[in-house]
Structures are given as structure tokens and as C-alpha cells.
Design an enzyme around this catalytic site. Structure first.
Site, PDB file in Angstrom:
ATOM      1  N   ASN A  10       0.928  -1.104   0.315  1.00 24.30           N
ATOM      2  CA  ASN A  10      -0.042   0.021   0.074  1.00 24.30           C
ATOM      3  C   ASN A  10       0.869   1.374   0.115  1.00 24.30           C
ATOM      4  O   ASN A  10       1.711   1.404   0.971  1.00 24.30           O
ATOM      5  CB  ASN A  10      -0.882   0.413   1.148  1.00 24.30           C
ATOM      6  CG  ASN A  10      -1.830   1.444   1.688  1.00 24.30           C
ATOM      7  OD1 ASN A  10      -2.082   2.220   0.950  1.00 24.30           O
ATOM      8  ND2 ASN A  10      -2.072   1.339   2.517  1.00 24.30           N
ATOM      9  N   TRP A  11       0.935   1.940  -1.174  1.00 21.70           N
ATOM     10  CA  TRP A  11       1.933   2.983  -1.239  1.00 21.70           C
ATOM     11  C   TRP A  11       1.535   3.840  -0.596  1.00 21.70           C
ATOM     12  O   TRP A  11       2.653   5.190  -0.718  1.00 21.70           O
ATOM     13  CB  TRP A  11       2.292   3.337  -2.759  1.00 21.70           C
ATOM     14  CG  TRP A  11       2.741   2.023  -3.327  1.00 21.70           C
ATOM     15  CD1 TRP A  11       3.303   0.918  -2.897  1.00 21.70           C
ATOM     16  CD2 TRP A  11       3.589   1.589  -4.786  1.00 21.70           C
ATOM     17  NE1 TRP A  11       3.581   0.043  -3.877  1.00 21.70           N
ATOM     18  CE2 TRP A  11       3.499   0.465  -5.264  1.00 21.70           C
ATOM     19  CE3 TRP A  11       2.954   2.760  -6.237  1.00 21.70           C
ATOM     20  CZ2 TRP A  11       4.084   0.569  -6.144  1.00 21.70           C
ATOM     21  CZ3 TRP A  11       3.376   2.491  -7.191  1.00 21.70           C
ATOM     22  CH2 TRP A  11       4.660   1.363  -7.402  1.00 21.70           C
ATOM     23  N   LYS A  12       0.176   4.388   0.026  1.00 20.25           N
ATOM     24  CA  LYS A  12      -0.753   5.179   0.151  1.00 20.25           C
ATOM     25  C   LYS A  12      -0.291   6.634  -0.503  1.00 20.25           C
ATOM     26  O   LYS A  12      -0.604   6.340  -1.752  1.00 20.25           O
ATOM     27  CB  LYS A  12      -0.265   5.271   2.125  1.00 20.25           C
ATOM     28  CG  LYS A  12      -0.233   4.632   2.750  1.00 20.25           C
ATOM     29  CD  LYS A  12      -0.699   4.483   3.882  1.00 20.25           C
ATOM     30  CE  LYS A  12      -0.381   2.850   4.814  1.00 20.25           C
ATOM     31  NZ  LYS A  12       0.145   3.092   6.300  1.00 20.25           N
ATOM     32  N   HIS A  96      -9.051   0.689   4.906  1.00 21.82           N
ATOM     33  CA  HIS A  96      -8.240   0.823   6.284  1.00 21.82           C
ATOM     34  C   HIS A  96      -8.554   1.944   7.191  1.00 21.82           C
ATOM     35  O   HIS A  96      -9.138   3.550   6.550  1.00 21.82           O
ATOM     36  CB  HIS A  96      -7.475   1.806   4.850  1.00 21.82           C
ATOM     37  CG  HIS A  96      -5.721   1.509   5.101  1.00 21.82           C
ATOM     38  ND1 HIS A  96      -5.201   2.946   6.310  1.00 21.82           N
ATOM     39  CD2 HIS A  96      -4.291   0.699   4.901  1.00 21.82           C
ATOM     40  CE1 HIS A  96      -4.271   2.842   6.498  1.00 21.82           C
ATOM     41  NE2 HIS A  96      -3.730   1.151   5.353  1.00 21.82           N
ATOM     42  N   GLU A  98      -5.938   4.555   8.032  1.00 26.32           N
ATOM     43  CA  GLU A  98      -6.891   6.203   7.524  1.00 26.32           C
ATOM     44  C   GLU A  98      -7.732   6.478   7.014  1.00 26.32           C
ATOM     45  O   GLU A  98      -8.573   7.834   7.008  1.00 26.32           O
ATOM     46  CB  GLU A  98      -5.437   6.204   6.851  1.00 26.32           C
ATOM     47  CG  GLU A  98      -4.452   6.107   7.224  1.00 26.32           C
ATOM     48  CD  GLU A  98      -2.582   5.167   6.519  1.00 26.32           C
ATOM     49  OE1 GLU A  98      -2.871   5.650   5.762  1.00 26.32           O
ATOM     50  OE2 GLU A  98      -2.188   4.352   7.627  1.00 26.32           O
ATOM     51  N   GLU A 168      -5.022  -5.032  10.344  1.00 17.37           N
ATOM     52  CA  GLU A 168      -3.832  -3.708  10.689  1.00 17.37           C
ATOM     53  C   GLU A 168      -4.292  -3.768  12.352  1.00 17.37           C
ATOM     54  O   GLU A 168      -5.057  -2.572  12.172  1.00 17.37           O
ATOM     55  CB  GLU A 168      -3.993  -2.955   9.665  1.00 17.37           C
ATOM     56  CG  GLU A 168      -3.999  -3.497   8.752  1.00 17.37           C
ATOM     57  CD  GLU A 168      -3.297  -2.210   6.896  1.00 17.37           C
ATOM     58  OE1 GLU A 168      -2.271  -3.114   6.567  1.00 17.37           O
ATOM     59  OE2 GLU A 168      -3.993  -1.196   7.043  1.00 17.37           O
ATOM     60  N   GLY A 174       2.650   2.262  10.709  1.00 16.96           N
ATOM     61  CA  GLY A 174       3.528   3.190  10.724  1.00 16.96           C
ATOM     62  C   GLY A 174       4.205   3.773  12.402  1.00 16.96           C
ATOM     63  O   GLY A 174       4.935   5.314  12.828  1.00 16.96           O
ATOM     64  N   SER A 214       3.814  -2.055  10.227  1.00 20.58           N
ATOM     65  CA  SER A 214       4.721  -1.863  10.654  1.00 20.58           C
ATOM     66  C   SER A 214       5.800  -3.450  10.295  1.00 20.58           C
ATOM     67  O   SER A 214       6.411  -4.391  10.747  1.00 20.58           O
ATOM     68  CB  SER A 214       5.241  -1.691  12.386  1.00 20.58           C
ATOM     69  OG  SER A 214       5.120  -0.331  12.466  1.00 20.58           O
ATOM     70  N   GLY A 235       2.573  -1.145   4.371  1.00 22.20           N
ATOM     71  CA  GLY A 235       3.096   0.482   3.848  1.00 22.20           C
ATOM     72  C   GLY A 235       4.249   0.637   3.557  1.00 22.20           C
ATOM     73  O   GLY A 235       5.042   0.501   2.503  1.00 22.20           O
ATOM     74  N   GLY A 236       5.379   1.425   5.043  1.00 21.29           N
ATOM     75  CA  GLY A 236       6.232   2.206   4.430  1.00 21.29           C
ATOM     76  C   GLY A 236       7.347   1.247   3.329  1.00 21.29           C
ATOM     77  O   GLY A 236       7.644   1.856   2.582  1.00 21.29           O
TER      78      GLY A 236
HETATM   79  P1  13P Z   1       3.026   0.583   7.728  1.00 16.29           P
HETATM   80  O1  13P Z   1       3.788  -0.664   6.922  1.00 16.29           O
HETATM   81  O2  13P Z   1       4.232   1.644   6.849  1.00 16.29           O
HETATM   82  O3  13P Z   1       3.226   0.046   9.143  1.00 16.29           O
HETATM   83  O4  13P Z   1       1.696   0.460   7.554  1.00 16.29           O
HETATM   84  C1  13P Z   1       1.102  -0.779   7.872  1.00 16.29           C
HETATM   85  C2  13P Z   1      -0.224  -0.220   6.706  1.00 16.29           C
HETATM   86  O5  13P Z   1      -1.050   0.915   7.071  1.00 16.29           O
HETATM   87  C3  13P Z   1      -0.838  -0.650   5.094  1.00 16.29           C
HETATM   88  O6  13P Z   1      -2.166  -0.535   4.951  1.00 16.29           O
END
Ligand code: 13P
Length: 251
Positions: A10-12, A96, A98, A168, A174, A214, A235-236
Site C-alpha cells: 500500500n503505497w499510500k 483502511h 486511515e 492492521e 507507521g 510495521s 506500507g512504508g
Molecule cells: P506500515 O507498514 O507503514 O506500518 O503501514 C501499514 C499499513 O497501513 C498498510 O496498509
């Protein structure tokens, strides 16, 4: 049953056009011939088409980070499931953390989004997870149960193979602080039990449940080999081909 691992990036709201194409190309190249794990990437909407082109024919699926709950019409700023399918997306993320916590999406809205995606033939990754306050007050199971049942309202058993769950925990997203393998297994097992009651033991057994929060190369093996964990939503660490590919090759 043996569930095929599914690792998604997930590149956000990151990268620009060049970086998105270059990351997609590097993932494609790095995976050449590796079909042991299902892989998908979720670029920002505006780069979806170019990423679809960049990975065409490679087995890497491309998906959207969100989708509108309505089929078409006067919904300024929204993108429909049919539009996503039209440009070659195969999946949409729904619910998600967010979207739920930063943009206030309700469980009912997430349910409508999920049904809208399935209605046109998109697959869905439905995300659930508790905040740190909810965990500390022993409400984790209650929270994820509600997110799961409201997310899957009206979804018939024969559509369930189009759905992947992602657990999640909000406190792990994050933050660099991942859930332990035991914490993940506990919630994943609980979710699978709920699915068994909502649908059937066989349907629950077939459902893939990704862990997200994470995930990085250093913890991927421990998390992805944990009981009831069938992959990761990253994510990251999905923004760098080396780290994303290392997670895909967690074995
Ligand atoms: P991180 O891997 O950056 O913690 O993000 C997880 C996430 O929200 C994937 O959708």
C-alpha cells in the site's frame, strides 16, 4: 487447507509518477518467475494506469487504495469501482485505518464500498483493527468483530473468495512497533472463528488474512509464518523494491 500467501504494498499518498513506474518495474523484475506468493501493489489513483501498464502480463496485481460506495453520478471527487476495473485495477482496499480514523468512514460506508467493488467484479482487501485505547480496554475483539460483520453485510458465501481480510492494529501502523506473531495469531484466529460462524468452517478456512502494521524484512518471516497469518499488507517498507521484495521472499 493450504492458503497461498498474499503480500500487498500500500503505497499510500507517496511517490511521483516516475518513482511509481520505477518501483512497479523493479517489483516486476525482481519477482520474475516467482509464483509462490500472490503480489499486489496499490499506487495512488492518478498513477494506477501507468502502473497497470508497467506490470502488465507479470502476475503482479494492481489495486486502488479506496473506492466509492456509489456506482456513478454526482459524487464530486470520487472514483467508482467500474472506473477502476475499466483501467485495469483488479482489487480495492476497503476500510483502511486511515480512511476510518482520519476521514471518518463508518462501518456502514465500508460495507457499501465493499459491496460496490464486488458488484463490478473487483476483489477487495477489507481492513480491520483496533486503536491502542481499544486494546488497552480489552475491546479488540468487539471492535474487529463489528468491523468484520458490518463490512461483510450482504456478501453471499459465493463471493467470499473475492475477499481478503487484513488485520492492521492501528497502533502498529507507521509506528515501527509491529504486533508480535502471537498477538497477530490471536486476532487472526478470532477473525477466522467469526467467519466460520458467519459463513461456514470451510469458508473460514479458505479466507486469507493478511497482517499489516510495521512489517519489514527483519520481522516478515516471524509474522508471515505465524499461525493464521496468510500474508502482509505493507506500507512504508513497500516503497523500496529491496525491502518489499525481501518481504515477499520471507521464507
Ligand atoms: P506500515 O507498514 O507503514 O506500518 O503501514 C501499514 C499499513 O497501513 C498498510 O496498509
Amino acid at each position: 487447507v493450504k492458503r497461498k500467501p498474499y503480500v500487498a504494498g500500500n503505497w499510500k499518498m507517496n511517490l511521483d509518477r516516475r518513482a511509481a513506474v520505477s518501483l512497479a518495474t523493479a517489483v516486476r523484475t525482481g519477482l520474475q518467475g516467482d509464483a509462490a506468493v500472490d503480489v499486489a501493489v496499490f499506487p495512488p489513483f492518478v498513477y494506477l494506469e501507468e502502473v497497470v501498464r508497467a506490470v502488465a502480463g507479470s502476475g503482479v496485481a494492481v489495486g486502488a487504495q479506496d473506492v466509492c460506495d456509489q456506482p456513478s453520478g454526482a459524487f464530486t471527487g470520487e472514483v467508482s469501482a467500474a472506473m477502476l476495473l475499466d483501467i485495469g485495477a483488479k482489487v480495492a482496499i476497503v476500510g483502511h485505518s486511515e480512511r476510518r480514523h482520519v476521514y471518518g468512514e463508518s462501518e456502514e460506508l465500508c460495507g457499501r464500498k465493499l459491496r460496490a467493488a464486488l458488484a463490478v467484479g473487483l476483489e477487495v482487501i477489507l481492513c480491520v483493527g483496533e486503536t491502542i485505547e481499544e486494546r488497552q480496554s480489552q475491546r479488540t475483539e468487539k471492535v474487529v468483530a463489528s468491523q468484520l460483520s458490518k463490512g461483510l453485510v450482504g456478501v453471499p458465501a459465493n463471493q467470499l473468495s473475492k475477499v481478503t481480510l487484513a488485520y492492521e492494529p492501528v497502533w502498529a501502523i507507521g509506528t515501527g512497533l509491529n504486533a508480535t506473531a502471537a498477538q497477530a495469531s490471536e486476532v487472526h484466529g478470532y477473525l477466522r472463528g467469526l467467519l466460520s460462524g458467519l459463513y461456514s468452517p470451510a469458508a473460514a478456512d479458505a479466507m486469507r488474512i493478511q497482517y499489516g502494521g510495521s512489517v519489514k524484512p527483519e520481522n516478515a518471516r516471524e509474522l508471515l509464518t505465524a499461525r493464521d497469518v496468510d500474508g502482509a499488507l505493507v506500507g512504508g517498507a513497500s516503497l523500496k523494491p529491496e525491502s518489499f521484495l525481501a518481504i515477499v521472499r520471507y521464507r
